[in-house]
Design an enzyme around this catalytic site. Structure first.
Site, PDB file in Angstrom:
ATOM      1  N   PRO A  90       0.825  -1.211  -0.022  1.00  0.00           N
ATOM      2  CA  PRO A  90       0.110   0.190   0.029  1.00  0.00           C
ATOM      3  C   PRO A  90       0.862   1.284  -0.044  1.00  0.00           C
ATOM      4  O   PRO A  90       0.492   2.354  -0.250  1.00  0.00           O
ATOM      5  CB  PRO A  90      -0.619  -0.042   1.388  1.00  0.00           C
ATOM      6  CG  PRO A  90      -0.656  -1.680   1.727  1.00  0.00           C
ATOM      7  CD  PRO A  90       0.531  -2.151   1.266  1.00  0.00           C
ATOM      8  N   GLU A 133       2.349  -8.006   8.695  1.00  0.00           N
ATOM      9  CA  GLU A 133       2.499  -6.489   8.736  1.00  0.00           C
ATOM     10  C   GLU A 133       3.389  -5.997   7.847  1.00  0.00           C
ATOM     11  O   GLU A 133       3.013  -4.654   7.080  1.00  0.00           O
ATOM     12  CB  GLU A 133       2.806  -6.058  10.388  1.00  0.00           C
ATOM     13  CG  GLU A 133       2.020  -6.025  11.583  1.00  0.00           C
ATOM     14  CD  GLU A 133       0.809  -5.343  11.156  1.00  0.00           C
ATOM     15  OE1 GLU A 133      -0.351  -6.131  10.984  1.00  0.00           O
ATOM     16  OE2 GLU A 133       0.507  -4.096  11.024  1.00  0.00           O
ATOM     17  N   ARG A 153      -1.398  -8.876 -20.572  1.00  0.00           N
ATOM     18  CA  ARG A 153      -2.385  -8.551 -21.598  1.00  0.00           C
ATOM     19  C   ARG A 153      -1.733  -7.707 -22.619  1.00  0.00           C
ATOM     20  O   ARG A 153      -2.037  -7.652 -23.828  1.00  0.00           O
ATOM     21  CB  ARG A 153      -3.526  -7.859 -21.151  1.00  0.00           C
ATOM     22  CG  ARG A 153      -4.391  -8.535 -20.280  1.00  0.00           C
ATOM     23  CD  ARG A 153      -5.345  -7.650 -19.546  1.00  0.00           C
ATOM     24  NE  ARG A 153      -6.409  -6.938 -20.624  1.00  0.00           N
ATOM     25  CZ  ARG A 153      -7.185  -7.548 -21.180  1.00  0.00           C
ATOM     26  NH1 ARG A 153      -7.545  -8.796 -20.921  1.00  0.00           N
ATOM     27  NH2 ARG A 153      -7.867  -6.876 -22.039  1.00  0.00           N
ATOM     28  N   ASP A 211      -9.125   0.030 -24.610  1.00  0.00           N
ATOM     29  CA  ASP A 211      -9.527   1.616 -24.653  1.00  0.00           C
ATOM     30  C   ASP A 211      -9.435   2.267 -23.338  1.00  0.00           C
ATOM     31  O   ASP A 211      -8.949   3.525 -23.520  1.00  0.00           O
ATOM     32  CB  ASP A 211     -10.530   1.634 -25.610  1.00  0.00           C
ATOM     33  CG  ASP A 211     -10.312   1.289 -27.078  1.00  0.00           C
ATOM     34  OD1 ASP A 211     -11.136   1.249 -27.830  1.00  0.00           O
ATOM     35  OD2 ASP A 211      -9.160   1.095 -27.224  1.00  0.00           O
TER      36      ASP A 211
HETATM   37  C1  4FV Z   1      -1.306  -4.077  -0.969  1.00  0.00           C
HETATM   38  C2  4FV Z   1      -2.021  -3.070  -1.971  1.00  0.00           C
HETATM   39  C3  4FV Z   1      -1.626  -4.780   0.154  1.00  0.00           C
HETATM   40  C4  4FV Z   1      -0.568  -5.214   3.435  1.00  0.00           C
HETATM   41  C5  4FV Z   1      -0.101  -6.029   4.245  1.00  0.00           C
HETATM   42  C6  4FV Z   1      -0.389  -7.327   2.167  1.00  0.00           C
HETATM   43  C7  4FV Z   1      -1.198  -6.073   2.219  1.00  0.00           C
HETATM   44  C8  4FV Z   1       0.145  -7.515   3.664  1.00  0.00           C
HETATM   45  N1  4FV Z   1      -0.386  -4.531  -2.027  1.00  0.00           N
HETATM   46  N2  4FV Z   1      -1.382  -2.853  -3.066  1.00  0.00           N
HETATM   47  N3  4FV Z   1      -3.050  -2.325  -1.436  1.00  0.00           N
HETATM   48  N4  4FV Z   1      -0.723  -5.605   0.758  1.00  0.00           N
HETATM   49  O1  4FV Z   1      -2.880  -4.401   0.744  1.00  0.00           O
HETATM   50  O2  4FV Z   1      -0.239  -3.939  -3.144  1.00  0.00           O
HETATM   51  O3  4FV Z   1       1.273  -7.676   3.836  1.00  0.00           O
END
Ligand code: 4FV
Length: 248
Positions: A92, A119, A157, A172
């Site tokens: 994230p 975590e 893709r 598109d």
């Molecule tokens: C996530 C996202 C995501 C966070 C803790 C995996 C999680 C756990 N990855 N975009 N949104 N990852 O939520 O890529 O380890």
């Protein structure tokens, strides 16, 4: 394209290797994928891959050693195939996955994708072995596997030969920077809901213009940020004026 994925749940990746366009592309050798479980690189009987965070706090953190060994081994496999590895961690905290980012990744020869759990990952692994972090959206998932598959699907893709005519239409949405226009198919009248007349006219110029106008109207209404990010053709500017005039 070579994908080297690192994940505690390799079996999840059957979702893209066993079905649909991504399975067909694999069978056509448009890409290769290898999924490694970092537990392979543990020494203890419990195959430990996580531990409690220094400084306290909730949850567990992924240990650096198993991941580092898995990434180094994955990079070595890519290099042995003459491929320059690029290491991505799904998180994230990463930069948003966009069409532009997908195209940049598609042009690379090989990706090592770390799909983490818990975590998070010991920062020292991120600082030493990860080239970039990428997010699929501002929400928290249980693991990086679905984000990794989202990225892989979007990249696959775009590989030459992956899409037949049937599938390429829905490219598109973000190729022209606008949201996709509405689609219709049989029946012509569904419980009194009829297909827009222009689509039945056979007038391809009018159909193209109608679709562009629909895309512009949808994008203005739902994603004005996309409109702001791109220059408009004369035709698009004219159509947007028509849309504004019609909405007042
Ligand atoms: C996530 C996202 C995501 C966070 C803790 C995996 C999680 C756990 N990855 N975009 N949104 N990852 O939520 O890529 O380890």
């Amino acid at each position: 394209m070579h994908f080297e994925v690192i994940s505690l749940f390799p079996e999840m990746f059957n979702a893209i290797t066993q079905s649909g366009i991504t399975a067909r592309a694999l069978s056509r050798a448009l890409y290769r994928v290898e999924v490694t479980n970092p537990r392979t690189y543990t020494q203890d009987n419990h195959k430990t891959v996580d531990d409690r965070p220094y400084g306290g706090g909730p949850g567990m953190v992924m240990l650096i050693e198993p991941l580092a060994k898995a990434i180094v081994a994955a990079k070595a496999r890519l290099v042995a195939n003459g491929v320059v590895p690029h290491v991505v961690h799904m998180s994230p905290r990463g930069l948003p996955l966009t069409h532009q980012k997908v195209m940049a990744l598609r042009d690379m020869q090989g990706l090592v994708i770390l799909a983490s759990r818990y975590e998070g990952v010991d920062q020292r692994l991120l600082d030493t072995l990860v080239d970039e972090e990428i997010s699929i959206g501002d929400y928290v998932l249980s693991g990086g596997e679905l984000p990794a598959m989202v990225l892989m699907d979007a990249v696959i893709r775009q590989l030459p030969g992956a899409l037949g005519d049937a599938e390429s239409a829905n490219e598109d949405s973000f190729v022209n920077g606008l949201l996709d226009y509405p689609h219709y198919t049989r029946p012509e009248d569904y419980e009194g809901l009829v297909v827009p007349e222009v689509l039945m006219s056979g007038n391809h110029a009018k159909i193209r213009e109608w679709r562009l106008k629909q895309s512009l109207a949808l994008t203005r209404a739902k994603r004005p940020d996309l409109l702001a990010a791109r220059s408009l053709t004369k035709e698009e500017a004219r159509l947007l004026k028509e849309i504004d005039a019609e909405s007042h």
